[in-house]
Write a protein that holds these residues in place. Structure first.
Motif, PDB file in Angstrom:
ATOM      1  N   LEU A   7       0.818  -1.209   0.000  1.00  0.00           N
ATOM      2  CA  LEU A   7       0.000   0.000   0.000  1.00  0.00           C
ATOM      3  C   LEU A   7       0.856   1.265   0.000  1.00  0.00           C
ATOM      4  O   LEU A   7       0.438   2.304  -0.491  1.00  0.00           O
ATOM      5  CB  LEU A   7      -0.933   0.014   1.221  1.00  0.00           C
ATOM      6  CG  LEU A   7      -1.799   1.248   1.434  1.00  0.00           C
ATOM      7  CD1 LEU A   7      -2.731   1.469   0.240  1.00  0.00           C
ATOM      8  CD2 LEU A   7      -2.609   1.130   2.706  1.00  0.00           C
ATOM      9  N   TYR A   8       2.064   1.168   0.549  1.00  0.00           N
ATOM     10  CA  TYR A   8       2.920   2.351   0.638  1.00  0.00           C
ATOM     11  C   TYR A   8       4.394   1.963   0.568  1.00  0.00           C
ATOM     12  O   TYR A   8       4.764   0.811   0.787  1.00  0.00           O
ATOM     13  CB  TYR A   8       2.662   3.126   1.935  1.00  0.00           C
ATOM     14  CG  TYR A   8       3.172   2.424   3.183  1.00  0.00           C
ATOM     15  CD1 TYR A   8       4.417   2.736   3.721  1.00  0.00           C
ATOM     16  CD2 TYR A   8       2.415   1.453   3.822  1.00  0.00           C
ATOM     17  CE1 TYR A   8       4.887   2.091   4.852  1.00  0.00           C
ATOM     18  CE2 TYR A   8       2.869   0.814   4.956  1.00  0.00           C
ATOM     19  CZ  TYR A   8       4.113   1.137   5.465  1.00  0.00           C
ATOM     20  OH  TYR A   8       4.576   0.491   6.583  1.00  0.00           O
ATOM     21  N   ASP A   9       5.217   2.957   0.267  1.00  0.00           N
ATOM     22  CA  ASP A   9       6.669   2.837   0.303  1.00  0.00           C
ATOM     23  C   ASP A   9       7.206   3.971   1.160  1.00  0.00           C
ATOM     24  O   ASP A   9       6.655   5.081   1.148  1.00  0.00           O
ATOM     25  CB  ASP A   9       7.270   2.940  -1.104  1.00  0.00           C
ATOM     26  CG  ASP A   9       6.814   1.803  -1.995  1.00  0.00           C
ATOM     27  OD1 ASP A   9       7.094   0.636  -1.654  1.00  0.00           O
ATOM     28  OD2 ASP A   9       6.171   2.078  -3.037  1.00  0.00           O
ATOM     29  N   ILE A  10       8.284   3.701   1.895  1.00  0.00           N
ATOM     30  CA  ILE A  10       8.919   4.747   2.707  1.00  0.00           C
ATOM     31  C   ILE A  10       9.844   5.562   1.820  1.00  0.00           C
ATOM     32  O   ILE A  10      10.672   5.003   1.095  1.00  0.00           O
ATOM     33  CB  ILE A  10       9.692   4.122   3.878  1.00  0.00           C
ATOM     34  CG1 ILE A  10       8.725   3.402   4.824  1.00  0.00           C
ATOM     35  CG2 ILE A  10      10.503   5.193   4.629  1.00  0.00           C
ATOM     36  CD1 ILE A  10       9.399   2.593   5.913  1.00  0.00           C
ATOM     37  N   GLY A  53      -1.847   1.966  -7.369  1.00  0.00           N
ATOM     38  CA  GLY A  53      -2.281   0.699  -7.951  1.00  0.00           C
ATOM     39  C   GLY A  53      -2.563  -0.392  -6.936  1.00  0.00           C
ATOM     40  O   GLY A  53      -2.887  -1.519  -7.314  1.00  0.00           O
ATOM     41  N   SER A  54      -2.467  -0.081  -5.644  1.00  0.00           N
ATOM     42  CA  SER A  54      -2.718  -1.099  -4.620  1.00  0.00           C
ATOM     43  C   SER A  54      -4.149  -1.624  -4.736  1.00  0.00           C
ATOM     44  O   SER A  54      -5.093  -0.852  -4.917  1.00  0.00           O
ATOM     45  CB  SER A  54      -2.504  -0.516  -3.222  1.00  0.00           C
ATOM     46  OG  SER A  54      -2.891  -1.461  -2.240  1.00  0.00           O
ATOM     47  N   PRO A  55      -4.317  -2.948  -4.614  1.00  0.00           N
ATOM     48  CA  PRO A  55      -5.669  -3.525  -4.673  1.00  0.00           C
ATOM     49  C   PRO A  55      -6.627  -2.978  -3.609  1.00  0.00           C
ATOM     50  O   PRO A  55      -7.841  -3.059  -3.772  1.00  0.00           O
ATOM     51  CB  PRO A  55      -5.419  -5.021  -4.451  1.00  0.00           C
ATOM     52  CG  PRO A  55      -4.011  -5.244  -4.880  1.00  0.00           C
ATOM     53  CD  PRO A  55      -3.281  -3.969  -4.540  1.00  0.00           C
ATOM     54  N   PHE A  61     -12.520   3.513  -2.856  1.00  0.00           N
ATOM     55  CA  PHE A  61     -13.757   3.272  -3.569  1.00  0.00           C
ATOM     56  C   PHE A  61     -13.467   3.364  -5.060  1.00  0.00           C
ATOM     57  O   PHE A  61     -12.670   4.216  -5.450  1.00  0.00           O
ATOM     58  CB  PHE A  61     -14.810   4.299  -3.172  1.00  0.00           C
ATOM     59  CG  PHE A  61     -15.240   4.190  -1.732  1.00  0.00           C
ATOM     60  CD1 PHE A  61     -16.180   3.251  -1.353  1.00  0.00           C
ATOM     61  CD2 PHE A  61     -14.688   4.998  -0.763  1.00  0.00           C
ATOM     62  CE1 PHE A  61     -16.593   3.145  -0.037  1.00  0.00           C
ATOM     63  CE2 PHE A  61     -15.084   4.899   0.554  1.00  0.00           C
ATOM     64  CZ  PHE A  61     -16.034   3.965   0.926  1.00  0.00           C
ATOM     65  N   PRO A  62     -14.115   2.549  -5.893  1.00  0.00           N
ATOM     66  CA  PRO A  62     -13.863   2.604  -7.331  1.00  0.00           C
ATOM     67  C   PRO A  62     -14.090   4.022  -7.881  1.00  0.00           C
ATOM     68  O   PRO A  62     -15.110   4.630  -7.617  1.00  0.00           O
ATOM     69  CB  PRO A  62     -14.893   1.617  -7.917  1.00  0.00           C
ATOM     70  CG  PRO A  62     -15.209   0.687  -6.780  1.00  0.00           C
ATOM     71  CD  PRO A  62     -15.103   1.537  -5.532  1.00  0.00           C
ATOM     72  N   GLY A  63     -13.101   4.521  -8.585  1.00  0.00           N
ATOM     73  CA  GLY A  63     -13.207   5.861  -9.157  1.00  0.00           C
ATOM     74  C   GLY A  63     -12.819   6.976  -8.202  1.00  0.00           C
ATOM     75  O   GLY A  63     -12.583   8.099  -8.626  1.00  0.00           O
ATOM     76  N   PHE A  64     -12.780   6.711  -6.905  1.00  0.00           N
ATOM     77  CA  PHE A  64     -12.369   7.705  -5.909  1.00  0.00           C
ATOM     78  C   PHE A  64     -11.652   6.981  -4.767  1.00  0.00           C
ATOM     79  O   PHE A  64     -12.237   6.700  -3.728  1.00  0.00           O
ATOM     80  CB  PHE A  64     -13.566   8.493  -5.374  1.00  0.00           C
ATOM     81  CG  PHE A  64     -13.162   9.633  -4.471  1.00  0.00           C
ATOM     82  CD1 PHE A  64     -12.466  10.721  -4.969  1.00  0.00           C
ATOM     83  CD2 PHE A  64     -13.474   9.598  -3.124  1.00  0.00           C
ATOM     84  CE1 PHE A  64     -12.082  11.763  -4.129  1.00  0.00           C
ATOM     85  CE2 PHE A  64     -13.091  10.640  -2.278  1.00  0.00           C
ATOM     86  CZ  PHE A  64     -12.393  11.727  -2.791  1.00  0.00           C
ATOM     87  N   PRO A  65     -10.381   6.645  -4.986  1.00  0.00           N
ATOM     88  CA  PRO A  65      -9.649   5.851  -3.995  1.00  0.00           C
ATOM     89  C   PRO A  65      -9.377   6.633  -2.702  1.00  0.00           C
ATOM     90  O   PRO A  65      -8.804   7.710  -2.734  1.00  0.00           O
ATOM     91  CB  PRO A  65      -8.345   5.515  -4.710  1.00  0.00           C
ATOM     92  CG  PRO A  65      -8.161   6.611  -5.703  1.00  0.00           C
ATOM     93  CD  PRO A  65      -9.555   7.033  -6.116  1.00  0.00           C
TER      94      PRO A  65
END
Length: 160
Positions: A7-10, A53-55, A61-65
């Motif tokens: 989900l993230y990178d430092i 691009g995280s699942p 939410f689809p279209g508004f992550p």
């Protein structure tokens, strides 16, 4: 599941003010600062980049992550574990460094005064997560970007 790399990178990390030496209490039940006066106003910050691009974002939410609140709590815990492991503090013995490969694991004991103030999306990169006032297993965390303060929380942890 570990969110770092998913989900993230430092991007980087830094002391705002030295956090002092962090260690677990003598019974190993909770994390505390060995010098509460020195750490009262201390802060440590990580800058991270959320992965668009995280699942996780496909359904939220689809279209508004929007980054889920539970994901933000998990990110804070993972970053605190990383920081404690880097400091090499093990179960009440600040003089004993962690052994190679040894990782400090925490479990959330309580989440008080949690406020999600503004939705956090991958468009807000980079994101800063700051730990403040870390003592007796409690800390204040703040999640910010250049756009807003996204969340503020007071969290308590126990060491596994």
């Amino acid at each position: 599941m570990k969110f770092e790399g998913y989900l993230y990178d430092i991007i980087d990390a830094r002391d705002s003010v030295s956090m002092g030496s962090l260690a677990a209490s003598e019974d190993g039940s909770s994390v505390s600062a060995d010098n509460p006066a020195a750490s009262r106003d201390a802060a440590y910050a990580f800058r991270i980049s959320l992965r668009p691009g995280s699942p996780i974002y496909a359904g939220h939410f689809p279209g508004f992550p929007i980054t889920p609140g539970v994901a933000l709590l998990t990110i804070v815990r993972e970053l605190l574990e990383r920081r404690l492991t880097e400091l090499g503090q093990v179960r009440g013995n600040p003089a004993r460094p962690t052994m190679s490969g040894e990782h400090i694991s925490l479990t959330l004991a309580s989440a008080d005064d949690v406020k999600f103030l503004h939705p956090l999306t991958p468009d807000h990169n980079p994101v800063t997560i700051t730990f403040k006032n870390f003592q007796n297993g409690r800390l204040k965390a703040e999640i910010t970007s250049s756009a807003a303060i996204h969340a503020r929380m007071t969290l308590s942890y126990n060491m596994l």
